[in-house]
Design a protein around this motif. Structure first.
Motif, short mmCIF file in Angstrom:
data_model
loop_
_atom_site.label_atom_id
_atom_site.label_comp_id
_atom_site.label_asym_id
_atom_site.label_seq_id
_atom_site.Cartn_x
_atom_site.Cartn_y
_atom_site.Cartn_z
N UNK A 1 0.94 -1.23 -0.09
CA UNK A 1 0.06 0.14 0.00
C UNK A 1 0.83 1.30 0.11
N UNK A 2 0.83 2.14 -0.94
CA UNK A 2 1.47 3.35 -1.11
C UNK A 2 0.63 4.58 -1.33
N UNK A 3 0.63 5.31 -0.77
CA UNK A 3 0.06 6.89 -0.82
C UNK A 3 0.69 7.98 -0.57
N UNK A 4 0.42 8.72 -1.04
CA UNK A 4 1.15 10.18 -0.63
C UNK A 4 0.48 11.31 -0.21
N UNK A 5 0.96 11.91 0.75
CA UNK A 5 0.09 13.11 1.44
C UNK A 5 1.23 14.48 1.13
N UNK B 1 6.12 16.28 0.43
CA UNK B 1 5.58 15.06 0.21
C UNK B 1 5.77 13.90 1.19
N UNK B 2 4.94 13.39 1.83
CA UNK B 2 5.07 12.38 2.70
C UNK B 2 4.54 11.15 2.12
N UNK B 3 5.38 10.28 1.78
CA UNK B 3 5.03 8.96 1.33
C UNK B 3 5.01 7.85 2.46
N UNK B 4 3.75 7.19 2.45
CA UNK B 4 3.48 5.94 3.39
C UNK B 4 3.08 4.85 2.74
N UNK B 5 4.07 3.88 2.98
CA UNK B 5 4.05 2.63 2.46
C UNK B 5 3.78 1.48 3.31
N UNK B 6 2.98 0.76 3.38
CA UNK B 6 2.46 -0.25 4.25
C UNK B 6 2.30 -1.65 3.68
N UNK C 1 -0.74 -2.47 15.22
CA UNK C 1 -0.36 -3.71 14.81
C UNK C 1 0.41 -3.85 13.65
N UNK C 2 0.81 -2.80 12.77
CA UNK C 2 1.76 -2.76 11.42
C UNK C 2 3.23 -3.18 11.85
N UNK C 3 3.44 -3.98 11.03
CA UNK C 3 5.13 -4.63 11.55
C UNK C 3 5.85 -4.16 9.90
N UNK C 4 5.33 -3.87 9.20
CA UNK C 4 6.23 -3.51 7.64
C UNK C 4 5.63 -2.21 7.15
N UNK C 5 6.44 -1.03 7.32
CA UNK C 5 6.23 0.18 6.80
C UNK C 5 7.24 1.09 6.41
N UNK C 6 7.02 2.09 5.68
CA UNK C 6 8.00 3.01 5.64
C UNK C 6 7.33 4.50 5.61
N UNK C 7 7.83 5.40 6.30
CA UNK C 7 7.14 6.70 6.09
C UNK C 7 8.38 7.67 6.00
N UNK D 1 12.03 6.48 7.98
CA UNK D 1 12.20 5.45 8.59
C UNK D 1 11.35 4.12 8.22
N UNK D 2 12.09 3.07 8.30
CA UNK D 2 11.58 1.90 7.83
C UNK D 2 11.58 0.78 8.75
N UNK D 3 10.35 0.25 8.81
CA UNK D 3 10.09 -0.99 9.91
C UNK D 3 10.05 -2.38 9.09
N UNK D 4 10.54 -3.40 9.47
CA UNK D 4 9.94 -4.76 9.07
C UNK D 4 10.68 -5.02 7.85
#
Lengths: 347, 122, 171
Positions: free
Chosen positions: A28-32, A38-43, A194-200, A207-210
């Protein structure tokens, strides 16, 4: 015979009950668009619906942060600076207290090269407002006057929730820290859901997790001058990558480039570095360290990095020469190493 | 196996040819790099076909930005921002995946990113 | 008071075949598929046999009931998956109806299966394009999907043909 039929039929239902685990193959990748960038959120690994909801919650959070920490817009930080100027104690919220205490510690570790107390100097250079300045640079007198006041984070004394400033010449600007702090908060929120894998990724600092299933997150590091990736790094646990560069916010006036990373010792933009990239777990620390080490330049960055407990650093000096810590060399992969001047420093 | 009637064979042949034609028609254009999304202030506004050469004029927060589409590529050529970072970035490529004029709140990315990197640090 | 239903012979035929079709459909749904929408659709074999043995009306009922009840059992009733399955089923039944009107074509089950499969896939594609993803990049996968539909359609046609022969031989 009847029992066999019944059993066969009911077992059919059991088969259906087997969870069809449809693996979320897509990220899941969206921008705000918020905080001027621009802040990209990847889950990865969550349903589309849940990801959308978390994305919208994050948007609200970032908008709130933008309002609170902007030194120019009406909000928490402007209030804080206004009250400091009035020279009497006042109450602060626990959120701001947290930020002040943490950034004070980082400021001390960086020997003052990261100094959020120089809000008045930043304001003079006009880099914190939304629209970039065009020049000319501020007058030397004005700069020196502020430096003479020597405002430091330790001038802010906090007792409980009451803040008192030892000098009215102090204004707080969290420019080199807020993004990191915001990214940390955003990741904490995702983890709480409860998210384990994401990038902000807030305008290039992330910062990236998982990970992305079996694959690690693959992060590209942009060349400071050109639009290609000079290096890349793989992240599989919980790490932040922050870069401070002279190309982010700057203007050119009469042939000279003035950028937003001001050296607190001179009052002018630090000019020994082109960019500094820091890899660290905590985004706020990575943000402050990238700024401090940029200011430190090729001469002092190793010493300051040790004091800030930052081990993974890449510095590109004003001539394009690249310096790396051995830890960073292990993690980074250069796309065209033959064309680069790379030095791995020793401890 | 029972007899295949002539009609069967015709139907099979026609279906086969039809699909082959579709393959060749769509396979010829490198579709993954063909379409880009243009966002204004974070909202998807346009999907642009890079196979049509033209100059796009987009209204952003500060004014009009101009984008050029040529030979299947897109780039900023004019923008009302101070740093001109967007213009300096040059042509949009799959590696970086994004060109943007932040002050003007206009961003362009591939509709189908090839995902060489999951994120870019800069 | 006991409810008395008097099922006709046709009702029994439909019920039996539908039950078989549902069983196959549900079992098939448990199998992993490389991409959403890619399924062999073996339950269509039952539809084809129903058509060969009992005619269009029975086949139509079997197909539509199968999709409906199947989705209830699996739990996808009224979901996007269901919308797609249903559109596909309706389209393939319409195709079958057209074929019955054009009997002079003299198609065997082989050709019928192929045409029904293509109609099914095409209809699903149109639904996806208009309702879910109105993006021209979807056109990329159309030839691939149609090819897969063709392959499985042919496969189902062959199996249906063989089963039909066996049935004709024994009955």
């Amino acid at each position: 015979m009847k029992t066999v039929k019944v059993l066969a039929f009911t077992s059919l239902f059991w088969l259906c009950a087997c969870e069809k685990t449809e693996p979320e193959l897509a990220v899941f990748k969206e921008q705000m668009f918020v905080m001027g960038t621009i802040i990209d959120v990847s889950i990865y690994g969550e349903s589309e619906k849940k990801s959308q909801k978390m994305f919208h919650d994050l948007l609200k959070d970032f908008k709130y942060m933008q309002a609170s920490w902007s030194p120019t817009r009406k909000g928490g930080l402007r209030r804080l600076n206004g009250l400091i100027a009035l020279e009497s104690p006042f109450t602060i919220g626990p959120g701001i207290k947290d930020m002040i205490e943490h950034s004070t510690q980082l400021s001390l570790q960086s020997e003052g090269l990261f100094n959020p107390a120089l809000g008045k100097l930043i304001k003079l250079w006009k880099f914190s407002q939304e629209e970039l300045p065009k020049g000319p640079p501020p007058a030397a007198d004005a700069i020196n006057k502020i430096l003479a006041g020597n405002p430091k984070m330790t001038d802010l004394v906090i007792t409980g929730l009451i803040l008192e400033s030892r000098t009215p010449d102090l204004a707080v600007d969290f420019g080199a820290y807020a993004k990191g702090y915001g990214v940390d908060k955003a990741i904490e929120y995702l983890k709480s859901q409860g998210v384990h894998n994401a990038i902000i990724n807030a305008g290039g600092d992330l910062r990236a997790i998982g990970s992305k299933g079996k694959d690690a997150w693959h992060i590209g590091i942009r060349h400071p001058r050109e639009n290609w990736a000079i290096a890349s790094i793989k992240i599989q646990a919980d790490e932040s990558v922050f870069t401070s560069g002279d190309y982010e916010r700057f203007y050119e006036y009469e042939g000279k480039r003035y950028h937003h990373i001001i050296d607190p010792r001179t009052g002018y933009p630090a000019d020994q570095s082109t960019s500094v990239t820091v890899l660290h777990h905590n985004a706020a620390i990575a943000d402050a360290a990238a700024t401090a080490l940029f200011v430190a330049g090729p001469k002092d960055w190793q010493r300051i990095a040790k004091k800030m407990s930052v081990t993974h650093v890449m510095l590109i000096d004003k001539n394009g020469k690249i310096f790396l810590t051995p830890e960073m060399q292990e993690r980074l992969q250069f796309t065209q190493p033959e064309s680069l001047d790379i030095t791995v420093v020793s401890h | 196996m029972a007899k295949l009637t002539t009609a069967d064979k015709i139907v099979f042949f026609v279906a086969f040819c039809g699909i082959a034609v579709l393959f060749s028609y769509l396979g010829s254009s490198a579709t993954s790099d063909r379409f880009v999304n243009v966002k204004v202030a974070g909202e998807d506004r346009y999907i642009v076909d890079l196979h049509e050469e033209k100059t796009l004029i987009l209204a952003g927060e500060l004014g009009d930005s101009q984008l050029q589409i040529q030979q299947g590529k897109i780039r900023f050529i004019h923008s009302p921002c101070n740093t001109q970072y967007c213009v300096r970035s040059g042509w949009l490529n799959q590696t970086m995946g994004l060109i943007a004029c932040l002050p003007n709140k206009i961003s362009v990315h591939f509709s189908e990113p090839s995902n060489l990197y999951d994120a870019i640090n800069f | 008071m006991q409810l008395r239903l008097n099922p006709s012979v046709k009702d029994c035929q439909i019920a039996a075949l539908t039950a078989l079709a549902i069983g196959i459909h549900v079992l098939e749904s448990v199998l992993p598929s490389p991409m959403p929408g890619i399924k062999p659709g073996f339950a269509n074999i039952v539809t084809l046999i129903a058509f060969a043995s009992y005619g269009f009306e029975v086949a139509a009922w079997v197909s539509l009931l199968r999709v409906l009840v199947g989705s209830l059992i699996i739990g996808t009733f009224l979901s996007p998956t269901f919308v797609l399955s249903f559109s596909g089923a309706v389209a393939s039944i319409l195709m079958l109806w057209v074929i019955t009107k054009w009997q002079w074509l003299n198609l065997s089950l082989f050709g019928i299966a192929l045409l029904m499969a293509m109609a099914h896939m095409l209809a699903q594609f149109v639904v996806v394009y208009w309702i879910f993803i109105p993006h021209s990049v979807m056109l990329n996968i159309l030839p691939v999907m149609l090819l897969i539909a063709m392959i499985f359609g042919v496969l189902n046609g062959i199996i249906a043909q063989k089963v039909n022969e066996k049935l004709k031989a024994t009955c």
